[in-house]
Motif scaffolding. Sequence first.
Motif, PDB file in Angstrom:
ATOM      1  N   GLY A 116       0.796  -1.223   0.000  1.00 49.27           N
ATOM      2  CA  GLY A 116       0.000   0.000   0.000  1.00 49.27           C
ATOM      3  C   GLY A 116       0.820   1.261   0.000  1.00 49.27           C
ATOM      4  N   SER A 117       2.138   1.147   0.198  1.00 57.03           N
ATOM      5  CA  SER A 117       3.003   2.334   0.161  1.00 57.03           C
ATOM      6  C   SER A 117       3.335   2.677  -1.286  1.00 57.03           C
ATOM      7  CB  SER A 117       4.279   2.089   0.960  1.00 57.03           C
ATOM      8  OG  SER A 117       5.017   1.003   0.416  1.00 57.03           O
ATOM      9  N   LEU A 118       3.792   3.915  -1.491  1.00 55.78           N
ATOM     10  CA  LEU A 118       4.055   4.390  -2.851  1.00 55.78           C
ATOM     11  C   LEU A 118       5.246   5.323  -2.880  1.00 55.78           C
ATOM     12  CD1 LEU A 118       3.260   4.887  -5.871  1.00 55.78           C
ATOM     13  CD2 LEU A 118       1.787   6.735  -5.038  1.00 55.78           C
ATOM     14  N   LEU A 119       6.148   5.085  -3.853  1.00 54.92           N
ATOM     15  CA  LEU A 119       7.198   6.038  -4.208  1.00 54.92           C
ATOM     16  C   LEU A 119       6.890   6.503  -5.618  1.00 54.92           C
ATOM     17  CD1 LEU A 119      10.421   4.131  -3.008  1.00 54.92           C
ATOM     18  CD2 LEU A 119       8.892   5.592  -1.670  1.00 54.92           C
ATOM     19  N   ASP A 120       6.718   7.824  -5.815  1.00 57.69           N
ATOM     20  CA  ASP A 120       6.272   8.338  -7.109  1.00 57.69           C
ATOM     21  C   ASP A 120       7.143   9.518  -7.542  1.00 57.69           C
ATOM     22  OD1 ASP A 120       4.924   9.046  -9.398  1.00 57.69           O
ATOM     23  OD2 ASP A 120       2.996   9.412  -8.423  1.00 57.69           O
ATOM     24  N   ALA A 121       7.851   9.337  -8.663  1.00 56.73           N
ATOM     25  CA  ALA A 121       8.684  10.412  -9.226  1.00 56.73           C
ATOM     26  C   ALA A 121       8.276  10.695 -10.670  1.00 56.73           C
ATOM     27  CB  ALA A 121      10.159  10.028  -9.152  1.00 56.73           C
ATOM     28  N   SER A 122       7.004  10.505 -10.990  1.00 65.46           N
ATOM     29  CA  SER A 122       6.523  10.640 -12.362  1.00 65.46           C
ATOM     30  C   SER A 122       6.571  12.082 -12.851  1.00 65.46           C
ATOM     31  CB  SER A 122       5.086  10.123 -12.466  1.00 65.46           C
ATOM     32  OG  SER A 122       5.010   8.760 -12.124  1.00 65.46           O
ATOM     33  N   ALA A 123       6.511  12.214 -14.178  1.00 68.12           N
ATOM     34  CA  ALA A 123       6.527  13.534 -14.807  1.00 68.12           C
ATOM     35  C   ALA A 123       5.229  14.289 -14.560  1.00 68.12           C
ATOM     36  CB  ALA A 123       6.749  13.381 -16.307  1.00 68.12           C
ATOM     37  N   GLY A 124       5.325  15.600 -14.584  1.00 64.53           N
ATOM     38  CA  GLY A 124       4.153  16.456 -14.558  1.00 64.53           C
ATOM     39  C   GLY A 124       3.742  16.842 -15.972  1.00 64.53           C
ATOM     40  N   GLY A 125       2.689  17.653 -16.088  1.00 64.99           N
ATOM     41  CA  GLY A 125       2.211  18.085 -17.392  1.00 64.99           C
ATOM     42  C   GLY A 125       1.655  19.496 -17.336  1.00 64.99           C
ATOM     43  N   TRP A 126       1.635  20.154 -18.494  1.00 65.97           N
ATOM     44  CA  TRP A 126       1.190  21.560 -18.572  1.00 65.97           C
ATOM     45  C   TRP A 126       0.318  21.741 -19.799  1.00 65.97           C
ATOM     46  CZ3 TRP A 126       5.010  26.115 -19.873  1.00 65.97           C
ATOM     47  CH2 TRP A 126       4.323  27.329 -19.827  1.00 65.97           C
ATOM     48  N   LEU A 127      -0.977  22.001 -19.570  1.00 66.99           N
ATOM     49  CA  LEU A 127      -1.905  22.312 -20.643  1.00 66.99           C
ATOM     50  C   LEU A 127      -1.909  23.816 -20.859  1.00 66.99           C
ATOM     51  CD1 LEU A 127      -4.115  21.319 -22.633  1.00 66.99           C
ATOM     52  CD2 LEU A 127      -5.779  21.655 -20.774  1.00 66.99           C
ATOM     53  N   LYS A 128      -1.564  24.233 -22.068  1.00 69.46           N
ATOM     54  CA  LYS A 128      -1.449  25.660 -22.369  1.00 69.46           C
ATOM     55  C   LYS A 128      -2.833  26.314 -22.452  1.00 69.46           C
ATOM     56  CE  LYS A 128       3.056  25.334 -22.829  1.00 69.46           C
ATOM     57  NZ  LYS A 128       3.714  25.654 -24.109  1.00 69.46           N
ATOM     58  N   SER A 129      -2.860  27.619 -22.508  1.00 68.83           N
ATOM     59  CA  SER A 129      -4.121  28.367 -22.458  1.00 68.83           C
ATOM     60  C   SER A 129      -5.010  28.129 -23.668  1.00 68.83           C
ATOM     61  CB  SER A 129      -3.835  29.865 -22.311  1.00 68.83           C
ATOM     62  OG  SER A 129      -3.033  30.338 -23.380  1.00 68.83           O
ATOM     63  N   ASP A 130      -4.443  27.623 -24.788  1.00 71.36           N
ATOM     64  CA  ASP A 130      -5.276  27.361 -25.963  1.00 71.36           C
ATOM     65  C   ASP A 130      -6.126  26.102 -25.794  1.00 71.36           C
ATOM     66  OD1 ASP A 130      -3.475  25.278 -26.250  1.00 71.36           O
ATOM     67  OD2 ASP A 130      -2.533  26.051 -28.068  1.00 71.36           O
ATOM     68  N   GLY A 131      -5.862  25.322 -24.744  1.00 75.32           N
ATOM     69  CA  GLY A 131      -6.634  24.120 -24.481  1.00 75.32           C
ATOM     70  C   GLY A 131      -6.330  22.963 -25.404  1.00 75.32           C
ATOM     71  N   LYS A 132      -5.370  23.137 -26.307  1.00 73.59           N
ATOM     72  CA  LYS A 132      -5.042  22.101 -27.285  1.00 73.59           C
ATOM     73  C   LYS A 132      -3.614  21.575 -27.148  1.00 73.59           C
ATOM     74  CE  LYS A 132      -8.126  24.185 -30.736  1.00 73.59           C
ATOM     75  NZ  LYS A 132      -8.200  24.763 -32.097  1.00 73.59           N
ATOM     76  N   THR A 133      -2.764  22.388 -26.591  1.00 75.57           N
ATOM     77  CA  THR A 133      -1.343  22.043 -26.542  1.00 75.57           C
ATOM     78  C   THR A 133      -0.945  21.715 -25.113  1.00 75.57           C
ATOM     79  OG1 THR A 133      -0.926  23.622 -28.330  1.00 75.57           O
ATOM     80  CG2 THR A 133       0.984  22.825 -27.102  1.00 75.57           C
ATOM     81  N   TRP A 134      -0.304  20.566 -24.944  1.00 71.16           N
ATOM     82  CA  TRP A 134       0.230  20.232 -23.630  1.00 71.16           C
ATOM     83  C   TRP A 134       1.604  19.603 -23.783  1.00 71.16           C
ATOM     84  CZ3 TRP A 134      -3.577  17.276 -25.861  1.00 71.16           C
ATOM     85  CH2 TRP A 134      -3.325  15.909 -26.010  1.00 71.16           C
ATOM     86  N   VAL A 135       2.412  19.791 -22.760  1.00 72.52           N
ATOM     87  CA  VAL A 135       3.754  19.215 -22.732  1.00 72.52           C
ATOM     88  C   VAL A 135       3.913  18.434 -21.434  1.00 72.52           C
ATOM     89  CG1 VAL A 135       4.800  20.988 -24.177  1.00 72.52           C
ATOM     90  CG2 VAL A 135       4.711  21.331 -21.707  1.00 72.52           C
ATOM     91  N   GLY A 136       4.825  17.484 -21.465  1.00 65.21           N
ATOM     92  CA  GLY A 136       5.109  16.687 -20.272  1.00 65.21           C
ATOM     93  C   GLY A 136       6.577  16.738 -19.934  1.00 65.21           C
ATOM     94  N   GLY A 137       6.895  16.550 -18.683  1.00 63.18           N
ATOM     95  CA  GLY A 137       8.285  16.518 -18.254  1.00 63.18           C
ATOM     96  C   GLY A 137       8.841  15.102 -18.314  1.00 63.18           C
ATOM     97  N   LYS A 138       9.983  14.915 -17.685  1.00 62.34           N
ATOM     98  CA  LYS A 138      10.629  13.599 -17.608  1.00 62.34           C
ATOM     99  C   LYS A 138      10.396  13.003 -16.216  1.00 62.34           C
ATOM    100  CE  LYS A 138      14.720  15.295 -18.532  1.00 62.34           C
ATOM    101  NZ  LYS A 138      14.417  16.684 -18.868  1.00 62.34           N
ATOM    102  N   GLY A 139      10.402  11.691 -16.164  1.00 61.53           N
ATOM    103  CA  GLY A 139      10.306  11.022 -14.877  1.00 61.53           C
ATOM    104  C   GLY A 139      11.598  11.172 -14.096  1.00 61.53           C
ATOM    105  N   GLY A 140      11.505  11.222 -12.781  1.00 61.22           N
ATOM    106  CA  GLY A 140      12.682  11.342 -11.924  1.00 61.22           C
ATOM    107  C   GLY A 140      13.208   9.980 -11.508  1.00 61.22           C
TER     108      GLY A 140
END
Length: 299
Positions: free
Chosen positions: A133-157
Amino acid sequence: DLKRTLVLDASSLKAAGVTRLNVYTNDGIVVESGQTLDMGPGGSVNLTGASLDVLGDIHVPGGSVKLKSTATVVVGAADPAALDQHITVGPDSRIATAGLWTNDALARNTVAPIALDGGSISIAAGVLRMEAGSLLDASAGGWLKSDGKTWVGGKGGDIALTGSLPLLAGEMRSYGMLDSSLKASRGGKLTLSTPEVGIGGTAPASPDPAELWLSEGFFQQGGFSSYAITGVNGLTVSDGAVVAPRTQTRVLDSRRLNAASGASIGDFSQTTQLLWSVAKAERPVTHLSLAATSDDFGN
């Protein structure tokens, strides 16, 4: 006992704007159940003691968490047997350096923090136990731009565990992300260094506490793009075992449009091994390193 105990209130640290926490003690450290050490984006938590029990949560988006148990000078310890250089990550405890979700299309007039890349988690102990039940999480984040169509993701840690691992029942993950241009970011690196490692075959009916057993499927989960596994006194791959590492990537679905900044990316995404025809760039390649190193027995 109270004279020997320093109590830090997690909510007070957050309210005071503390972003970097360093604690060293000759005795033990406990992150109590129900407490969340939240240092904010890019922060850090470094805890070193004779023993360490994480029963609550540690949250440092895009930052770093370093936990270490080590032999220290203990004078008049109430219970020396409890200070055995162990680290326990308790059931339902979450240690997360995962990046954040930021939705500029949903809230154009507000400013939300951006933390695209997952941070790092390093845990070193004489004996390390990850409860179910424990968790270690270093996953990437994401960013949806203001146009609502474009998003980018980062890298996992990266996640690194060092020490005897008699119980590794929790979940570890570090997913990359497929962005709106169909380019996939890489997952993180998982490093395990322990006295002995066995890979593949049938799980031992009576596990040896000195040996960490990993199934063949272990190398196809969690989103990692690289695995480095070391058995200090020996590493054995069972006859007939097929170790074929694969990287899974997060793919966002339509619910991303209404997911507010700070939402859990897992709530509006699926994880999959990308087909070559999906990603414009090369899908993440998965690397594997297996080693046995010992001062007594050689490499």
